[in-house]
Design a protein around this motif. Structure first.
Motif, PDB file in Angstrom:
ATOM      1  N   UNK A 188     -18.208  -0.336  -3.480  1.00  0.00           N
ATOM      2  CA  UNK A 188     -17.697   1.036  -3.358  1.00  0.00           C
ATOM      3  C   UNK A 188     -16.380   1.237  -4.113  1.00  0.00           C
ATOM      4  N   UNK A 189     -16.020   0.261  -4.935  1.00  0.00           N
ATOM      5  CA  UNK A 189     -14.834   0.339  -5.799  1.00  0.00           C
ATOM      6  C   UNK A 189     -13.549   0.612  -5.022  1.00  0.00           C
ATOM      7  N   UNK A 190     -13.400  -0.073  -3.880  1.00  0.00           N
ATOM      8  CA  UNK A 190     -12.177   0.082  -3.095  1.00  0.00           C
ATOM      9  C   UNK A 190     -11.319  -1.168  -3.218  1.00  0.00           C
ATOM     10  N   UNK A 191     -10.028  -0.936  -3.315  1.00  0.00           N
ATOM     11  CA  UNK A 191      -9.047  -2.025  -3.402  1.00  0.00           C
ATOM     12  C   UNK A 191      -8.031  -1.804  -2.289  1.00  0.00           C
ATOM     13  N   UNK A 192      -7.719  -2.902  -1.586  1.00  0.00           N
ATOM     14  CA  UNK A 192      -6.736  -2.870  -0.518  1.00  0.00           C
ATOM     15  C   UNK A 192      -5.646  -3.898  -0.831  1.00  0.00           C
ATOM     16  N   UNK A 193      -4.395  -3.453  -0.760  1.00  0.00           N
ATOM     17  CA  UNK A 193      -3.250  -4.317  -1.056  1.00  0.00           C
ATOM     18  C   UNK A 193      -2.430  -4.478   0.225  1.00  0.00           C
ATOM     19  N   UNK A 194      -2.148  -5.720   0.590  1.00  0.00           N
ATOM     20  CA  UNK A 194      -1.385  -5.993   1.805  1.00  0.00           C
ATOM     21  C   UNK A 194       0.034  -5.453   1.703  1.00  0.00           C
ATOM     22  N   UNK A 195       0.481  -4.837   2.773  1.00  0.00           N
ATOM     23  CA  UNK A 195       1.861  -4.326   2.809  1.00  0.00           C
ATOM     24  C   UNK A 195       2.890  -5.448   2.724  1.00  0.00           C
ATOM     25  N   UNK A 196       2.457  -6.699   2.881  1.00  0.00           N
ATOM     26  CA  UNK A 196       3.380  -7.828   2.694  1.00  0.00           C
ATOM     27  C   UNK A 196       3.948  -7.814   1.267  1.00  0.00           C
ATOM     28  N   UNK A 197       3.248  -7.159   0.344  1.00  0.00           N
ATOM     29  CA  UNK A 197       3.663  -7.164  -1.062  1.00  0.00           C
ATOM     30  C   UNK A 197       4.576  -5.999  -1.436  1.00  0.00           C
ATOM     31  N   UNK A 229      -4.766  -3.175 -19.881  1.00  0.00           N
ATOM     32  CA  UNK A 229      -5.220  -4.560 -19.957  1.00  0.00           C
ATOM     33  C   UNK A 229      -6.734  -4.762 -19.841  1.00  0.00           C
ATOM     34  N   UNK A 230      -7.444  -3.759 -19.336  1.00  0.00           N
ATOM     35  CA  UNK A 230      -8.872  -3.937 -19.097  1.00  0.00           C
ATOM     36  C   UNK A 230      -9.718  -2.911 -19.855  1.00  0.00           C
ATOM     37  N   UNK A 231      -9.171  -2.416 -20.955  1.00  0.00           N
ATOM     38  CA  UNK A 231      -9.865  -1.445 -21.802  1.00  0.00           C
ATOM     39  C   UNK A 231     -10.302  -0.202 -21.032  1.00  0.00           C
ATOM     40  N   UNK A 232      -9.634   0.105 -19.924  1.00  0.00           N
ATOM     41  CA  UNK A 232      -9.957   1.280 -19.119  1.00  0.00           C
ATOM     42  C   UNK A 232     -11.281   1.177 -18.390  1.00  0.00           C
ATOM     43  N   UNK A 233     -11.857  -0.003 -18.359  1.00  0.00           N
ATOM     44  CA  UNK A 233     -13.189  -0.181 -17.780  1.00  0.00           C
ATOM     45  C   UNK A 233     -13.203  -0.255 -16.261  1.00  0.00           C
ATOM     46  N   UNK A 234     -12.117  -0.668 -15.640  1.00  0.00           N
ATOM     47  CA  UNK A 234     -12.063  -0.772 -14.180  1.00  0.00           C
ATOM     48  C   UNK A 234     -11.579   0.554 -13.606  1.00  0.00           C
ATOM     49  N   UNK A 235     -12.433   1.190 -12.829  1.00  0.00           N
ATOM     50  CA  UNK A 235     -12.097   2.489 -12.255  1.00  0.00           C
ATOM     51  C   UNK A 235     -12.287   2.456 -10.743  1.00  0.00           C
ATOM     52  N   UNK A 236     -11.222   2.149 -10.018  1.00  0.00           N
ATOM     53  CA  UNK A 236     -11.339   2.095  -8.561  1.00  0.00           C
ATOM     54  C   UNK A 236     -11.502   3.486  -7.957  1.00  0.00           C
ATOM     55  N   UNK A 237     -12.280   3.570  -6.900  1.00  0.00           N
ATOM     56  CA  UNK A 237     -12.432   4.831  -6.176  1.00  0.00           C
ATOM     57  C   UNK A 237     -11.170   5.071  -5.347  1.00  0.00           C
ATOM     58  N   UNK A 238     -10.763   4.039  -4.594  1.00  0.00           N
ATOM     59  CA  UNK A 238      -9.522   4.128  -3.816  1.00  0.00           C
ATOM     60  C   UNK A 238      -8.732   2.830  -3.983  1.00  0.00           C
ATOM     61  N   UNK A 239      -7.421   2.986  -3.948  1.00  0.00           N
ATOM     62  CA  UNK A 239      -6.494   1.853  -3.944  1.00  0.00           C
ATOM     63  C   UNK A 239      -5.460   2.218  -2.892  1.00  0.00           C
ATOM     64  N   UNK A 240      -5.313   1.347  -1.905  1.00  0.00           N
ATOM     65  CA  UNK A 240      -4.389   1.713  -0.832  1.00  0.00           C
ATOM     66  C   UNK A 240      -3.690   0.502  -0.243  1.00  0.00           C
ATOM     67  N   UNK A 255      -7.484  -7.546  -8.700  1.00  0.00           N
ATOM     68  CA  UNK A 255      -8.497  -6.781  -7.958  1.00  0.00           C
ATOM     69  C   UNK A 255      -9.303  -5.880  -8.892  1.00  0.00           C
ATOM     70  N   UNK A 256      -8.660  -5.281  -9.868  1.00  0.00           N
ATOM     71  CA  UNK A 256      -9.390  -4.458 -10.849  1.00  0.00           C
ATOM     72  C   UNK A 256     -10.422  -5.299 -11.601  1.00  0.00           C
ATOM     73  N   UNK A 257     -10.064  -6.547 -11.911  1.00  0.00           N
ATOM     74  CA  UNK A 257     -11.000  -7.425 -12.620  1.00  0.00           C
ATOM     75  C   UNK A 257     -12.259  -7.664 -11.792  1.00  0.00           C
ATOM     76  N   UNK A 258     -12.126  -7.612 -10.463  1.00  0.00           N
ATOM     77  CA  UNK A 258     -13.310  -7.761  -9.610  1.00  0.00           C
ATOM     78  C   UNK A 258     -14.279  -6.590  -9.760  1.00  0.00           C
ATOM     79  N   UNK A 259     -13.793  -5.454 -10.198  1.00  0.00           N
ATOM     80  CA  UNK A 259     -14.697  -4.325 -10.451  1.00  0.00           C
ATOM     81  C   UNK A 259     -15.545  -4.583 -11.694  1.00  0.00           C
ATOM     82  N   UNK A 260     -15.072  -5.484 -12.560  1.00  0.00           N
ATOM     83  CA  UNK A 260     -15.800  -5.848 -13.779  1.00  0.00           C
ATOM     84  C   UNK A 260     -16.621  -7.119 -13.570  1.00  0.00           C
ATOM     85  N   UNK A 261     -16.071  -8.069 -12.843  1.00  0.00           N
ATOM     86  CA  UNK A 261     -16.723  -9.352 -12.562  1.00  0.00           C
ATOM     87  C   UNK A 261     -16.472  -9.686 -11.095  1.00  0.00           C
ATOM     88  N   UNK A 262     -17.457  -9.532 -10.222  1.00  0.00           N
ATOM     89  CA  UNK A 262     -17.227  -9.716  -8.787  1.00  0.00           C
ATOM     90  C   UNK A 262     -16.780 -11.127  -8.381  1.00  0.00           C
TER      91      UNK A 262
END
Length: 190
Positions: free
Chosen positions: A108-117, A81-92, A132-139
């Motif tokens: 620092x290209x980190x994404x955190x997802x709540x365990x509620x999900x 969906x994002x042309x492969x442009x969003x590259x997170x360092x960590x997703x947890x 969250x990936x879109x934030x790596x392209x547009x903060x």
């Protein structure tokens, strides 16, 4: 999927036609009308266990297994969906957040997802990852950001799901990462 450890049947004379089932731990409870014969009961118990297992299987996402799978899924979504442009360092996965479903630190290209999900449908987790990936392209939450997010076809539906989940649980969460709903452009309603 393997049969549940225990199946409990609850008959009710007040129940006229509807048969339903739910899981409580390792037990599947099947609710049936009191008038059903033993053979109808067996048929409906088998059917309701199958339906419940199908429903649970649809809700499972490989990303629920751990951080490595969550990151793998985010990379797949970025490519799709994002042309492969969003590259997170960590997703947890992180312990439940009080005011948001997820967060991203673009520096620092980190994404955190709540365990509620962890128990929401996989397409909702996918939406949160896309957000969250879109934030790596547009903060920020400007028009360009929402254009990236809305490339995901279930974005509107997932936003509604999360709003309903927040309301039902009395969480008062504003959005994915604390963004105010009105920050979104007029074209999107979520």
């Amino acid at each position: 999927m393997a049969q549940p450890a225990v199946i409990e049947v609850r008959r009710s004379d007040r129940r006229r036609r509807m048969v339903s089932a739910r899981r409580e731990g390792d037990t599947v409870i099947v609710f049936i009308p009191g008038w059903m014969s033993d053979s109808e009961e067996r048929r409906w118990v088998d059917e309701m266990v199958r339906r419940l297992e199908r429903s649970e299987a649809r809700r499972r996402s490989p990303a629920r297994k751990g951080d490595a799978e969550l990151r793998r899924r985010s990379m797949e979504l970025s490519r799709r969906y994002l042309d492969g442009r969003a590259e997170p360092h960590t997703v947890r996965w992180v312990p439940p957040m009080r005011t948001r479903w997820a967060s991203c630190t673009p520096a620092d290209a980190t994404i955190r997802i709540s365990e509620r999900l962890r128990d929401v449908p996989s397409w909702v987790v996918d939406y949160v990852l896309i957000h969250e990936l879109a934030h790596l392209l547009e903060p920020g939450h400007d028009t360009r950001f929402w254009a990236w997010v809305h490339r995901y076809p279930r974005a509107e539906r997932a936003m509604g799901y999360l709003e309903g989940l927040s309301a039902a649980a009395g969480l008062g969460m504003l959005g994915i990462d604390g963004d105010e709903p009105e920050a979104e452009p007029e074209a999107a309603t979520g």
